[in-house]
Write a protein that holds these residues in place. Structure first.
Motif, mmCIF file in Angstrom:
data_model
loop_
_atom_site.group_PDB
_atom_site.id
_atom_site.type_symbol
_atom_site.label_atom_id
_atom_site.label_comp_id
_atom_site.label_asym_id
_atom_site.label_seq_id
_atom_site.Cartn_x
_atom_site.Cartn_y
_atom_site.Cartn_z
ATOM 1 N N ASP A 7 65.552 35.829 39.855
ATOM 2 C CA ASP A 7 64.168 36.267 40.029
ATOM 3 C C ASP A 7 64.072 37.750 39.683
ATOM 4 O OD1 ASP A 7 63.691 33.697 41.067
ATOM 5 O OD2 ASP A 7 64.111 34.369 43.111
ATOM 6 N N THR A 8 62.996 38.140 39.009
ATOM 7 C CA THR A 8 62.863 39.526 38.567
ATOM 8 C C THR A 8 61.560 40.154 39.057
ATOM 9 O OG1 THR A 8 61.817 38.864 36.479
ATOM 10 C CG2 THR A 8 64.222 39.139 36.470
ATOM 11 N N CYS A 9 61.583 41.488 39.103
ATOM 12 C CA CYS A 9 60.393 42.270 39.437
ATOM 13 C C CYS A 9 60.452 43.554 38.623
ATOM 14 C CB CYS A 9 60.356 42.585 40.922
ATOM 15 S SG CYS A 9 58.905 43.543 41.408
ATOM 16 N N ASP A 10 59.328 43.933 38.030
ATOM 17 C CA ASP A 10 59.270 45.171 37.239
ATOM 18 C C ASP A 10 58.428 46.243 37.913
ATOM 19 O OD1 ASP A 10 56.636 44.412 36.845
ATOM 20 O OD2 ASP A 10 56.797 44.219 34.671
ATOM 21 N N GLY A 11 58.178 46.085 39.196
ATOM 22 C CA GLY A 11 57.355 47.044 39.929
ATOM 23 C C GLY A 11 55.893 46.646 39.974
ATOM 24 N N GLU A 12 55.491 45.779 39.065
ATOM 25 C CA GLU A 12 54.112 45.286 39.032
ATOM 26 C C GLU A 12 54.048 43.771 39.167
ATOM 27 O OE1 GLU A 12 52.216 46.538 35.442
ATOM 28 O OE2 GLU A 12 52.057 48.616 36.084
ATOM 29 N N ARG A 13 55.000 43.118 38.555
ATOM 30 C CA ARG A 13 54.953 41.665 38.468
ATOM 31 C C ARG A 13 56.286 41.054 38.900
ATOM 32 N NH1 ARG A 13 54.372 38.711 32.759
ATOM 33 N NH2 ARG A 13 56.599 38.689 33.002
ATOM 34 N N GLN A 14 56.191 40.021 39.721
ATOM 35 C CA GLN A 14 57.381 39.294 40.136
ATOM 36 C C GLN A 14 57.408 37.952 39.409
ATOM 37 O OE1 GLN A 14 57.918 38.939 44.353
ATOM 38 N NE2 GLN A 14 57.519 41.099 44.712
ATOM 39 N N VAL A 15 58.592 37.587 38.940
ATOM 40 C CA VAL A 15 58.755 36.311 38.249
ATOM 41 C C VAL A 15 59.858 35.530 38.953
ATOM 42 C CG1 VAL A 15 59.344 35.179 36.083
ATOM 43 C CG2 VAL A 15 58.025 37.300 36.043
ATOM 44 N N ARG A 16 59.500 34.347 39.418
ATOM 45 C CA ARG A 16 60.464 33.464 40.081
ATOM 46 C C ARG A 16 61.078 32.546 39.032
ATOM 47 N NH1 ARG A 16 61.694 31.653 45.241
ATOM 48 N NH2 ARG A 16 62.241 29.455 45.383
ATOM 49 N N ASP A 17 62.384 32.550 38.973
ATOM 50 C CA ASP A 17 63.121 31.703 38.035
ATOM 51 C C ASP A 17 63.108 30.272 38.554
ATOM 52 O OD1 ASP A 17 64.920 30.474 36.333
ATOM 53 O OD2 ASP A 17 66.617 31.748 36.872
ATOM 54 N N GLU A 18 62.448 29.398 37.847
ATOM 55 C CA GLU A 18 62.371 27.995 38.254
ATOM 56 C C GLU A 18 63.420 27.139 37.572
ATOM 57 O OE1 GLU A 18 60.545 27.044 40.692
ATOM 58 O OE2 GLU A 18 59.279 28.809 40.895
ATOM 59 N N ALA A 19 64.008 27.629 36.469
ATOM 60 C CA ALA A 19 64.971 26.837 35.706
ATOM 61 C C ALA A 19 66.408 27.076 36.170
ATOM 62 C CB ALA A 19 64.845 27.150 34.223
ATOM 63 N N GLY A 20 66.785 28.325 36.340
ATOM 64 C CA GLY A 20 68.143 28.669 36.730
ATOM 65 C C GLY A 20 69.138 28.437 35.606
ATOM 66 N N ILE A 21 70.368 28.873 35.847
ATOM 67 C CA ILE A 21 71.449 28.633 34.892
ATOM 68 C C ILE A 21 72.698 28.195 35.654
ATOM 69 C CG2 ILE A 21 70.607 30.212 33.102
ATOM 70 C CD1 ILE A 21 72.709 32.236 34.019
ATOM 71 N N ASP A 22 73.491 27.379 34.990
ATOM 72 C CA ASP A 22 74.759 26.934 35.561
ATOM 73 C C ASP A 22 75.841 27.940 35.202
ATOM 74 O OD1 ASP A 22 73.623 24.552 36.519
ATOM 75 O OD2 ASP A 22 73.962 23.542 34.613
ATOM 76 N N LEU A 23 76.591 28.358 36.194
ATOM 77 C CA LEU A 23 77.718 29.266 35.974
ATOM 78 C C LEU A 23 78.948 28.682 36.647
ATOM 79 C CD1 LEU A 23 76.001 32.710 36.710
ATOM 80 C CD2 LEU A 23 76.569 31.756 34.481
ATOM 81 N N THR A 24 80.006 28.551 35.883
ATOM 82 C CA THR A 24 81.237 28.013 36.450
ATOM 83 C C THR A 24 81.979 29.051 37.283
ATOM 84 O OG1 THR A 24 82.417 28.553 34.425
ATOM 85 C CG2 THR A 24 81.566 26.320 34.625
ATOM 86 N N ASP A 25 81.799 30.329 36.936
ATOM 87 C CA ASP A 25 82.503 31.402 37.628
ATOM 88 C C ASP A 25 81.497 32.339 38.291
ATOM 89 O OD1 ASP A 25 84.093 33.481 38.495
ATOM 90 O OD2 ASP A 25 85.142 33.726 36.596
ATOM 91 N N GLY A 48 57.008 52.670 26.280
ATOM 92 C CA GLY A 48 56.916 54.041 26.767
ATOM 93 C C GLY A 48 56.588 54.155 28.237
ATOM 94 N N ARG A 49 56.998 53.182 29.020
ATOM 95 C CA ARG A 49 56.666 53.192 30.446
ATOM 96 C C ARG A 49 57.915 53.312 31.313
ATOM 97 N NH1 ARG A 49 52.464 48.243 31.074
ATOM 98 N NH2 ARG A 49 54.125 47.089 30.045
ATOM 99 N N SER A 50 57.798 54.103 32.369
ATOM 100 C CA SER A 50 58.861 54.203 33.373
ATOM 101 C C SER A 50 58.714 53.040 34.349
ATOM 102 C CB SER A 50 58.764 55.523 34.129
ATOM 103 O OG SER A 50 58.965 56.604 33.259
ATOM 104 N N ARG A 51 59.826 52.521 34.796
ATOM 105 C CA ARG A 51 59.795 51.380 35.706
ATOM 106 C C ARG A 51 61.072 51.313 36.530
ATOM 107 N NH1 ARG A 51 55.023 50.283 34.910
ATOM 108 N NH2 ARG A 51 54.231 48.512 33.803
ATOM 109 N N VAL A 52 60.975 50.612 37.646
ATOM 110 C CA VAL A 52 62.143 50.220 38.419
ATOM 111 C C VAL A 52 62.185 48.694 38.369
ATOM 112 C CG1 VAL A 52 63.224 50.161 40.691
ATOM 113 C CG2 VAL A 52 62.028 52.224 39.936
ATOM 114 N N PHE A 53 63.304 48.167 37.916
ATOM 115 C CA PHE A 53 63.471 46.730 37.762
ATOM 116 C C PHE A 53 64.440 46.217 38.818
ATOM 117 C CE2 PHE A 53 62.860 48.664 33.620
ATOM 118 C CZ PHE A 53 61.746 47.992 33.169
ATOM 119 N N THR A 54 64.146 45.042 39.322
ATOM 120 C CA THR A 54 65.021 44.412 40.299
ATOM 121 C C THR A 54 65.274 42.971 39.879
ATOM 122 O OG1 THR A 54 64.069 45.764 42.052
ATOM 123 C CG2 THR A 54 65.318 43.838 42.746
ATOM 124 N N VAL A 55 66.499 42.547 40.030
ATOM 125 C CA VAL A 55 66.841 41.135 39.850
ATOM 126 C C VAL A 55 67.506 40.663 41.136
ATOM 127 C CG1 VAL A 55 69.069 41.596 38.732
ATOM 128 C CG2 VAL A 55 67.962 39.413 38.376
#
Length: 75
Positions: A7-25, A48-55
């Motif tokens: 799931d990600t957030c760019d300071g304005e918009r949050q996006v919920r990952d509905e698909a996901g990924i498979d990771l063996t490790d 040209g925009r400053s942002r704080v991103f979160t995953v």
């Protein structure tokens, strides 16, 4: 194989990952999060925009297992 959701957030918009990924490790979680943050930062840098991103990474059961943040300053 475990599925993880990034799931990600760019300071304005949050996006919920509905698909996901498979990771063996589980060690790959940090690498995948860093690649995602890099892509988000590049897109905003070109605008040209400053942002704080979160995953936030969660397991299929919703348990939060990882949080990463990147800050982009444009002057």
């Amino acid at each position: 194989m475990p599925r993880y959701f990034f799931d990600t957030c760019d300071g304005e918009r949050q996006v919920r990952d509905e698909a996901g990924i498979d990771l063996t490790d589980p060690q790959d979680i940090g690498r995948e999060a860093a690649i995602l943050l890099q892509g988000l930062g590049l897109a905003e840098m070109l605008k040209g925009r400053s942002r704080v991103f979160t995953v936030r990474v969660r397991r299929e059961d919703g348990t939060l297992i990882y949080r990463g943040t990147a800050k982009l300053d444009i002057e």
